[in-house]
Design a protein around this motif. Structure first.
Motif, PDB file in Angstrom:
ATOM      1  N   GLU A 106       9.363   3.314  -9.667  1.00  0.00           N
ATOM      2  CA  GLU A 106       8.875   3.293 -11.057  1.00  0.00           C
ATOM      3  C   GLU A 106       7.531   4.003 -11.059  1.00  0.00           C
ATOM      4  O   GLU A 106       6.593   3.594 -10.382  1.00  0.00           O
ATOM      5  N   THR A 107       7.476   5.083 -11.797  1.00  0.00           N
ATOM      6  CA  THR A 107       6.236   5.869 -11.787  1.00  0.00           C
ATOM      7  C   THR A 107       5.864   6.268 -13.199  1.00  0.00           C
ATOM      8  O   THR A 107       6.662   6.144 -14.133  1.00  0.00           O
ATOM      9  N   ASP A 108       4.636   6.744 -13.289  1.00  0.00           N
ATOM     10  CA  ASP A 108       4.217   7.337 -14.557  1.00  0.00           C
ATOM     11  C   ASP A 108       4.968   8.650 -14.734  1.00  0.00           C
ATOM     12  O   ASP A 108       5.482   9.220 -13.783  1.00  0.00           O
ATOM     13  N   VAL A 109       4.995   9.105 -15.957  1.00  0.00           N
ATOM     14  CA  VAL A 109       5.595  10.410 -16.211  1.00  0.00           C
ATOM     15  C   VAL A 109       4.727  11.488 -15.592  1.00  0.00           C
ATOM     16  O   VAL A 109       3.520  11.463 -15.764  1.00  0.00           O
ATOM     17  N   PRO A 110       5.179  12.503 -14.899  1.00  0.00           N
ATOM     18  CA  PRO A 110       6.584  12.753 -14.594  1.00  0.00           C
ATOM     19  C   PRO A 110       7.031  11.968 -13.371  1.00  0.00           C
ATOM     20  O   PRO A 110       6.232  11.596 -12.531  1.00  0.00           O
ATOM     21  N   GLY A 111       8.309  11.721 -13.283  1.00  0.00           N
ATOM     22  CA  GLY A 111       8.847  10.995 -12.131  1.00  0.00           C
ATOM     23  C   GLY A 111       8.947  11.922 -10.938  1.00  0.00           C
ATOM     24  O   GLY A 111       8.594  13.112 -10.996  1.00  0.00           O
TER      25      GLY A 111
ATOM     26  N   TYR B 129      14.449   6.630  -2.151  1.00  0.00           N
ATOM     27  CA  TYR B 129      13.427   5.640  -2.481  1.00  0.00           C
ATOM     28  C   TYR B 129      12.406   6.232  -3.452  1.00  0.00           C
ATOM     29  O   TYR B 129      12.021   5.592  -4.441  1.00  0.00           O
ATOM     30  N   LEU B 130      11.992   7.461  -3.172  1.00  0.00           N
ATOM     31  CA  LEU B 130      11.015   8.111  -4.045  1.00  0.00           C
ATOM     32  C   LEU B 130      11.571   8.297  -5.447  1.00  0.00           C
ATOM     33  O   LEU B 130      10.902   8.010  -6.448  1.00  0.00           O
TER      34      LEU B 130
ATOM     35  N   VAL C  93       0.844  -1.203   0.000  1.00  0.00           N
ATOM     36  CA  VAL C  93       0.000   0.000   0.000  1.00  0.00           C
ATOM     37  C   VAL C  93       0.881   1.257   0.000  1.00  0.00           C
ATOM     38  O   VAL C  93       0.558   2.247  -0.674  1.00  0.00           O
ATOM     39  N   ILE C  94       1.994   1.203   0.718  1.00  0.00           N
ATOM     40  CA  ILE C  94       2.880   2.373   0.745  1.00  0.00           C
ATOM     41  C   ILE C  94       3.490   2.576  -0.634  1.00  0.00           C
ATOM     42  O   ILE C  94       3.532   3.691  -1.168  1.00  0.00           O
ATOM     43  N   ARG C  95       3.944   1.501  -1.216  1.00  0.00           N
ATOM     44  CA  ARG C  95       4.584   1.610  -2.520  1.00  0.00           C
ATOM     45  C   ARG C  95       3.611   2.149  -3.569  1.00  0.00           C
ATOM     46  O   ARG C  95       3.942   3.046  -4.332  1.00  0.00           O
TER      47      ARG C  95
END
Lengths: 377, 305
Positions: free
Chosen positions: B206-211, B201-202, B164-166
């Motif tokens: 792996e994130t959507d654009v923008p990071g 960590y942030l 959930v945190i991730r």
């Protein structure tokens, strides 16, 4: 400031020089070009020099506002007792004049003026039995309070300025001996003796009527001593705030005006002001005998040592506090107090007596027994 | 002959089980009556509330080490925003959004700090609210979560420990990172290191654009009432006392700002027979609570919530 004609002349010389240079170039006349260049260069250099000159001659300088004139700054003849009395009245030190040891030296007129000053600045609070809800009291929380006078307003910047101007920070008799080394550190933002956010020993212009803040408990106590007064005890403060009537059996109120917080009666977080207000604002929150802002605006130092807030559970009240040194009580709440329940007559908070906060001020008290009996007649 | 039969009402409910509801965080399909996502333990109430809205709520992560003051900060922030009208006003959605505010305010009014947030995600308080700004016509929908600091530390040290945190951090549009100013001023490096680990960590999520390097990050120095130096100049304080963190932010996050905040006017330690040594707020005088969120809202929250 340079005369306007000088600028016109320099401008004309500069343009003539430029035109001469252009004409000389067009007519293929080197001497004409050279003279034009000399003229233009001279004008440019003179203009540059005048801009680089001392700003006072050219720019408008806003003069710093003159500090207020304190009574201590006026030179008086020490042997002139009349002038000395006048000075003390100007400094709001009337309480000293009404002491039995001093009053005999006053004329009748001076006595009346001192008495009038006392009655205007302070309110008489009658004796009563007061219940204190703070923890750790051995008497079961009920204390008998003798009649006393309490300042109608918290001490203002203007009043405290008299204390600073009289060089009271350099008078050891006004300070506890244990605190003498620390007095030198009680300075303002420019290093002069005075409250924390003052500059060069004076408050910001326009803040005469604001309560003095940025002063520690020791400074408050020293001022009270200098003025011939003292800080109120917690029982006295609660008596003035929570027991507006003197009728026997009267129950204490949570607020000076009644049982519920009402908008406009006190300067707390909910009022939306977000800063300290003048000591005579929020007058609708005054007690019936005319004591203003006991609740809200600034916390007020009292003479008591901190033992608890009064909100602790019954079995927690005796739990000891881990403090490096005794803290002092503050009461009443301030402009940034978030909960109304922490700005009641019975709620008490604590603070390190050496801390100089932006929301802590004080008011003074004096016992009726410390004044000549004629004051109350 | 037809035997009329009366189907029990429950069958209509049984029919509802065919309808699936994706979790708002991890998109895992759950049945309609599940309270928490079976995968990441996020409350399904978020999905139910977000369903049908034209604008998806954006998430703002409020993170920090254990005992830094996340619960107090977030609870006060919510309460202050609901009490005031300008420049920001918050309207909470759903009864679950009031739990954090209620718990925090009740404790602080009694001159106590709220209890430590448990590490079980199903016991965390979530807030879904609509923020109205004085100069903006369109309100902003926000989701905030009061996460346990110990759980955050575990996830940072051992990724995927708390899904959930991730998921929440991946989808958050912005972050408020709380750092204990008192510990920093006393010379402790714990806050400094934790904040740097968290920010690392942030930035590697792996994130959507923008990071995360493009998302706004507000770094809030808490307990500033006990460390007034940082109230005057938060960035200067961080530069002096938390050099590693300050440098880290400069290099990794192009949109970041330091703030100082405090809730208690003064605190003291008390020895209690029942609870041992505990810190007690002697009065509540909030400072600098709303400014970080104001700044975040003024930034373009580009990442999808």
């Amino acid at each position: 400031m340079e005369p306007f004609a000088h600028w016109i002349a320099l401008g004309a010389i500069g343009w003539l020089g430029v035109l001469s240079m252009a004409a000389g170039a067009w007519l293929n006349n080197p001497p004409l070009m050279a003279s034009g260049g000399i003229g233009a260069s001279y004008a440019l250099i003179e203009i540059a020099n005048r801009f680089a000159a001392a700003p006072a001659g050219r720019r408008r300088v806003r003069a710093a506002p003159a500090p207020p004139v304190a009574a201590a700054h006026r030179s008086i003849d020490p042997s002139d007792s009349g002038a000395l009395v006048e000075q003390m009245l100007s400094q709001d030190r009337y309480a000293l004049l009404l002491r039995p040891q001093v009053v005999e030296t006053l004329t009748h007129d001076q006595f009346l003026r001192a008495k009038q000053a006392l009655e205007q600045a302070m309110a008489l609070v009658g004796e009563a039995r007061v219940t204190l809800e703070a923890a750790g009291l051995s008497q079961g929380g009920v204390i008998h309070v003798e009649p006393f006078y309490l300042d109608r307003f918290t001490v203002t910047n203007r009043q405290f300025y008299e204390f600073v101007a009289a060089e009271a920070y350099r008078q050891p008799a006004l300070w506890e001996t244990s605190i003498w080394p620390a007095v030198a550190e009680m300075i303002d933002s420019t290093g002069a003796a005075g409250p924390r956010w003052w500059r060069e020993g004076c408050f910001e212009p326009g803040q005469d009527s604001l309560p003095v803040v940025g002063i520690c408990w020791h400074e408050a106590a020293a001022y009270a001593r200098w003025a011939g007064k003292r800080l109120p005890s917690d029982a006295e403060w609660v008596r003035a705030a929570a027991y507006p009537d003197n009728s026997p059996g009267n129950r204490p109120r949570p607020y000076p005006w009644g049982d519920a917080m009402e908008a406009g009666r006190a300067n707390l977080w909910g009022s939306g002001l977000g800063r300290v207000a003048a000591v005579d604002q929020f007058s609708e929150g005054a007690t019936p005998n005319g004591i203003c802002q006991l609740i809200g605006n600034v916390w007020q130092w009292t003479s008591g040592n901190f033992r608890g807030t009064g909100l602790e559970a019954e079995d927690d009240r005796s739990a000891p506090w881990s403090l490096p040194s005794p803290w002092k009580n503050i009461r009443g709440g301030a402009f940034d107090t978030y909960f109304d329940s922490q700005a009641t007559c019975q709620f008490v908070s604590g603070e390190d007596p050496r801390r100089r906060r932006r929301n802590i001020g004080f008011r003074c008290a004096i016992g009726v027994c410390d004044l000549v009996p004629e004051v109350c007649t | 002959m037809n035997n009329a039969s009366v189907l029990p009402l429950r069958s209509s409910q049984l029919a509802s089980y065919t309808q699936s509801v994706p979790c708002y965080l991890c998109q895992t399909v759950n049945t309609f009556d599940v309270e928490f996502c079976t995968c990441c333990s996020a409350p399904m109430a978020l999905a139910h509330q977000a369903k049908g809205r034209k604008v998806s709520p954006q998430m703002v992560a409020v993170v920090g080490a254990s005992a830094v003051g996340k619960t107090v900060y977030l609870g006060m922030l919510i309460d202050m925003l609901t009490r005031q009208q300008r420049p920001l006003h918050l309207l909470t959605r759903g009864a679950f959004s009031l739990a954090l505010q209620q718990t925090t305010v009740a404790a602080l009014a009694r001159c106590e700090f709220p209890p430590k947030t448990p590490t079980d995600p199903e016991r965390w308080n979530w807030v879904h609210g609509q923020i109205r700004q004085a100069r903006k016509r369109q309100p902003t929908e926000l989701i905030l979560c009061d996460m346990a600091g110990d759980a955050l530390m575990t996830e940072v040290d051992h990724p995927h420990s708390y899904r959930v945190i991730r998921q929440f951090l991946q989808r958050s549009a912005a972050a408020i990172v709380l750092i204990d100013a008192m510990e920093i001023s006393e010379g402790s490096r714990r806050q400094d290191f934790f904040a740097m680990k968290l920010l690392s960590y942030l930035s590697e999520l792996e994130t959507d654009v923008p990071g995360w390097s493009q998302r706004p990050v507000a770094l809030v120095l808490t307990k500033a009432d006990q460390c007034e130096e940082c109230l005057a100049n938060a960035a200067g304080f961080a530069r002096t006392h938390a050099v590693g963190l300050w440098q880290h932010c400069r290099e990794r996050f192009c949109r970041h700002q330091f703030f100082a905040a405090s809730v208690a006017g003064a605190c003291a330690w008390r020895e209690s027979a029942t609870e041992g040594r505990r810190q007690v707020p002697l009065r509540i005088e909030p400072r600098g609570i709303i400014e970080p969120l104001e700044w975040l809202l003024a930034q373009r929250l580009g990442a999808r919530g």
